[in-house]
Design a protein around this motif. Structure first.
Motif, short mmCIF file in Angstrom:
data_model
loop_
_atom_site.label_atom_id
_atom_site.label_comp_id
_atom_site.label_asym_id
_atom_site.label_seq_id
_atom_site.Cartn_x
_atom_site.Cartn_y
_atom_site.Cartn_z
N ASN A 416 -30.89 17.51 66.95
CA ASN A 416 -29.88 18.43 66.40
C ASN A 416 -28.46 18.09 66.83
O ASN A 416 -27.57 18.94 66.79
N GLU A 417 -28.22 16.84 67.23
CA GLU A 417 -26.88 16.46 67.66
C GLU A 417 -25.94 16.38 66.45
O GLU A 417 -26.30 15.90 65.38
N ILE A 418 -24.71 16.87 66.66
CA ILE A 418 -23.67 16.78 65.63
C ILE A 418 -23.12 15.36 65.61
O ILE A 418 -22.65 14.85 66.64
N LEU A 419 -23.18 14.71 64.45
CA LEU A 419 -22.65 13.36 64.28
C LEU A 419 -21.45 13.41 63.35
O LEU A 419 -21.45 14.14 62.35
N VAL A 420 -20.41 12.64 63.67
CA VAL A 420 -19.16 12.68 62.88
C VAL A 420 -18.75 11.26 62.52
O VAL A 420 -18.87 10.32 63.31
N ARG A 421 -18.23 11.11 61.29
CA ARG A 421 -17.72 9.83 60.82
C ARG A 421 -16.48 10.08 59.97
O ARG A 421 -16.41 11.06 59.24
N GLY A 422 -15.50 9.20 60.08
CA GLY A 422 -14.29 9.34 59.25
C GLY A 422 -13.11 8.64 59.89
O GLY A 422 -13.20 8.08 60.99
N LYS A 423 -11.96 8.69 59.23
CA LYS A 423 -10.78 7.96 59.68
C LYS A 423 -10.07 8.61 60.87
O LYS A 423 -9.16 8.00 61.44
N THR A 424 -10.48 9.83 61.24
CA THR A 424 -9.91 10.44 62.45
C THR A 424 -10.74 10.11 63.69
O THR A 424 -10.35 10.47 64.80
N VAL A 425 -11.87 9.46 63.53
CA VAL A 425 -12.77 9.16 64.65
C VAL A 425 -12.31 7.91 65.39
O VAL A 425 -11.93 6.91 64.78
N THR A 426 -12.34 7.98 66.72
CA THR A 426 -11.92 6.87 67.57
C THR A 426 -12.65 5.57 67.24
O THR A 426 -13.81 5.59 66.81
N ALA A 427 -11.97 4.46 67.53
CA ALA A 427 -12.62 3.16 67.42
C ALA A 427 -13.52 2.90 68.62
O ALA A 427 -14.35 1.98 68.59
N GLY A 428 -13.35 3.69 69.68
CA GLY A 428 -14.20 3.53 70.86
C GLY A 428 -13.46 3.84 72.14
O GLY A 428 -12.31 4.28 72.14
N TYR A 429 -14.14 3.60 73.25
CA TYR A 429 -13.59 3.85 74.58
C TYR A 429 -12.98 2.57 75.16
O TYR A 429 -13.52 1.48 75.00
N TYR A 430 -11.89 2.75 75.85
CA TYR A 430 -11.16 1.62 76.44
C TYR A 430 -11.96 1.01 77.58
O TYR A 430 -12.37 1.71 78.52
N ASN A 431 -12.20 -0.27 77.50
CA ASN A 431 -12.91 -1.01 78.56
C ASN A 431 -14.32 -0.48 78.83
O ASN A 431 -14.82 -0.57 79.96
N LYS A 432 -14.97 0.10 77.82
CA LYS A 432 -16.29 0.69 78.05
C LYS A 432 -17.27 0.26 76.95
O LYS A 432 -17.70 1.08 76.14
N PRO A 433 -17.63 -1.00 76.90
CA PRO A 433 -18.54 -1.45 75.84
C PRO A 433 -19.91 -0.77 75.88
O PRO A 433 -20.50 -0.50 74.83
N GLU A 434 -20.42 -0.48 77.08
CA GLU A 434 -21.73 0.18 77.17
C GLU A 434 -21.66 1.60 76.63
O GLU A 434 -22.56 2.05 75.90
N ALA A 435 -20.57 2.31 76.96
CA ALA A 435 -20.39 3.67 76.45
C ALA A 435 -20.25 3.66 74.93
O ALA A 435 -20.76 4.55 74.24
N ASN A 436 -19.57 2.65 74.41
CA ASN A 436 -19.41 2.55 72.95
C ASN A 436 -20.77 2.35 72.27
O ASN A 436 -21.05 2.96 71.23
N ALA A 437 -21.60 1.53 72.86
CA ALA A 437 -22.92 1.27 72.27
C ALA A 437 -23.77 2.54 72.26
O ALA A 437 -24.53 2.78 71.32
N GLN A 438 -23.60 3.36 73.30
CA GLN A 438 -24.39 4.59 73.39
C GLN A 438 -23.83 5.70 72.50
O GLN A 438 -24.57 6.58 72.06
N SER A 439 -22.52 5.66 72.24
CA SER A 439 -21.85 6.79 71.58
C SER A 439 -21.80 6.68 70.06
O SER A 439 -21.42 7.65 69.39
N PHE A 440 -22.17 5.53 69.51
CA PHE A 440 -22.13 5.35 68.06
C PHE A 440 -23.51 4.89 67.56
O PHE A 440 -24.19 4.10 68.22
N THR A 441 -23.89 5.41 66.40
CA THR A 441 -25.11 4.92 65.76
C THR A 441 -24.84 3.55 65.15
O THR A 441 -23.67 3.18 64.94
N PRO A 442 -25.85 2.79 64.82
CA PRO A 442 -25.63 1.47 64.21
C PRO A 442 -24.80 1.51 62.94
O PRO A 442 -24.09 0.54 62.62
#
Length: 602
Positions: A416-442
């Motif tokens: 039941n997690e809320i997932l969001v997509r769109g042009k207001t969504v961040t490109a990711g976290y600074y210097n955090k490739p592992e967090a980016n992999a966990q925070s976005f679906t494929p």
């Protein structure tokens, strides 16, 4: 207004509005509000930009802004945008350790600081830092450390750029500005781990400006907005950007403790805020009503019920109200509601965005009933603030609003997690490739970490997924939902629900001490300290009765079975709260381990 980068916006507005007031700020020594025109605002931004260029701040270089709300924060932000630099806000309450972490993570060489506290903390970091090389101090009354040979006051800093080379550099950078430029990095509070830097590009903000214009056509250049939340908070940062975008006058409240004084001085039409502000308004009004003579209390209660019927059962549903109800409502609008809003300084109020934490239906209904039009919503730093919020009419109580235009939301069926997509969504976290992999679906959906449900375009919030507790009996508990039920009680200031891997739910409660002390005096209960007060059996019974009253509709396994009253509040300084006032549950669990264990002893 059409543009593609914040480098332009203040100068465009100065051309349009000239001598009209853009900003107001309070001189706390004289109590007078000083005015800054759009032209003066633009000139200060350009001077700041030129000084940055002369100072050697480069394109897409990260700089820090460590200050309470001040007009210089806006000069620095928009001066940085003109240089295509990246201003990174730090909370004015940040500790030296927090500053050091962000300085190192973002490689900040230049840090702009507000007043004495921020300077002292920043200089302590600079002395040991291999990264931070210089400070620029906003407040000219700050006393510099005798060993400090590199810091410069902001007014002196501005004079550095007064040359044609710096001016030319800035003009070239402004022409080369791209919506793909990184605009800012907003560091999350870190409730469960180290802070993460949310990267927001100018394209994120440009989209945010566009969709807010679609959803808020009533906001215009005749409005005045009170800037109260820290400009470090994405909610206030994005809202102030939108106000500048719309030509709204901005009044800067630089001391949060002064808000009850500054609101009646400014009479804003707009102000974004967090639920806790409105919960305190609700508690204060309820206490006044309960302590009023019977006849006056009846009038207040009738006014609230009349407002509820008119605003929620008719106006919100697009139904014409009966003549008698509308007549009563118009009468109360000019009397009871007007009096209440005048006391608060909100009599000119048009709309008040509210987000940042769950808001109880009880408080929401009360505010709508007394004609205070909050627009409750939901968003994150990672989504450039707003994902959804209440429309002017047709909102559904219990929801967190209608999805913004061009923002996609769906619910992960697995949790039941809320997932969001769109042009207001961040490109990711600074210097955090592992967090980016966990925070976005494929396929590019951002995982918010919040559970919810979606009905058409209306979103409902359930709970922070990481906050969900599972009792030793296998039942899932949503602590925030229980805490929200009790947060509007006049005798309860703060509450932390305990229950993970426990056989029942318990809580740590900090009473609203002014209210509890008044109750004790009324009942003849003697006490010499708050510690003595929270240990008094009559006070414990008072809080117990309030807890039982609020949780009567909960399932048995959700109910608080035991609680402990604490004499000291949860604070940012004590590390129990984040800079956005969210509970750090792990810290609370460790700090009050003995009190928690005592509640589970047989």
């Amino acid at each position: 207004m059409s543009y593609y980068h914040f480098a332009e916006v203040v100068h465009r507005q100065a051309d349009k509005y000239g001598s009209r007031i853009a900003l107001k700020y309070r001189n706390n020594e004289t109590g007078k509000w000083l005015k800054i025109s759009w032209r003066e605002f633009a000139d200060k931004v350009m001077l700041t930009a030129e000084a940055m260029a002369e100072f050697g701040i480069g394109v897409q270089e990260n700089i820090g802004v460590y200050s309470q709300n001040m007009q210089q924060c806006l000069y620095t932000d928009y001066g940085a945008y003109a240089n295509r630099a990246v201003p990174i806000p730090l909370y004015a309450t940040s500790s030296p350790a927090q500053i050091d972490y962000i300085v190192n993570d973002a490689q900040i060489h230049t840090l702009f600081v507000g007043e004495q506290l921020q300077y002292n903390n920043a200089f302590k970091v600079q002395q040991k830092s291999a990264v931070l090389t210089r400070l620029v101090v906003f407040d000219s009354s700050v006393k510099l450390n005798p060993e400090d040979k590199t810091s410069v006051y902001f007014d002196d800093f501005l004079r550095l750029g007064n040359n044609t080379h710096a001016e030319s550099t800035v003009k070239v950078r402004m022409k080369e500005a791209s919506e793909d430029d990184l605009a800012t990095i907003v560091y999350t509070s870190g409730t469960t781990g180290e802070p993460k830097g949310v990267m927001l590009h100018h394209s994120n903000f440009m989209k945010s400006m566009h969709i807010h214009t679609l959803r808020l056509p009533e906001v215009n250049d005749k409005d005045t907005s009170m800037c109260f939340l820290p400009l470090t908070h994405i909610f206030e940062k994005a809202w102030v950007a939108y106000c500048i975008h719309k030509g709204v006058k901005i009044a800067i409240n630089n001391d949060p403790k002064m808000i009850q004084k500054t609101l009646p001085e400014i009479h804003p039409t707009l102000m974004c805020n967090v639920p806790r502000f409105w919960e305190k308004v609700y508690v204060g009004v309820q206490d006044k009503i309960n302590n009023s003579p019977s006849a006056i209390r009846k009038v207040f209660l009738d006014a609230i019920e009349t407002g509820r019927l008119y605003n929620l059962e008719y106006k919100n549903k697009g139904i014409k109200a009966p003549f008698l109800l509308e007549s009563k409502f118009r009468f109360y609008q000019k009397t009871v509601y007007a009096m209440l809003k005048r006391v608060l300084g909100l009599e000119r109020g048009k709309l008040f965005p509210v987000a940042g934490a769950p808001l109880s239906d009880e408080v929401n209904i009360f505010l709508q009933s007394v004609d205070i039009h909050i627009r409750y919503g939901y968003g994150l730093s990672e989504t450039t603030a707003t994902v959804c919020f209440y429309p002017e009419t047709g909102f559904i109580m219990g929801s967190i609003g209608t999805i913004m235009p061009d923002v996609e939301v769906k619910i992960d069926p697995s949790n039941n997690e809320i997932l969001v997509r769109g042009k207001t969504v961040t490109a990711g976290y600074y210097n955090k490739p592992e967090a980016n992999a966990q925070s976005f679906t494929p396929d590019g959906w951002f995982r918010t970490g919040d559970a919810g449900r979606l009905e058409g375009e209306v979103l409902y919030f359930t709970e922070r997924i990481k906050d969900l507790y599972k009792t030793s009996n296998g039942k899932y508990i949503a602590p925030q939902a229980i805490e929200m039920l009790l947060s509007s009680d006049k005798y309860i200031e703060q509450i932390a629900v305990i229950g993970d891997e426990r056989k029942f739910v318990s809580a740590l409660i900090i009473p609203n001490f002014p209210m509890v002390e008044a109750y004790a005096n009324q009942k003849g209960i003697g006490f010499e300290s708050r510690e003595e007060l929270v240990a008094n059996p009559e006070i414990i019974r008072l809080i117990e009765s309030r807890v039982e009253e609020h949780q009567r509709n909960l399932a048995s396994y959700e109910k608080i079975k035991k609680f402990t009253l604490l004499a000291e509040p949860f604070t940012m300084e004590g590390k129990e709260l984040t800079d956005t006032l969210k509970l750090r549950r792990r810290v609370i669990g460790e700090k009050y381990a003995a009190q928690i264990e005592a509640m589970y002893q047989e």
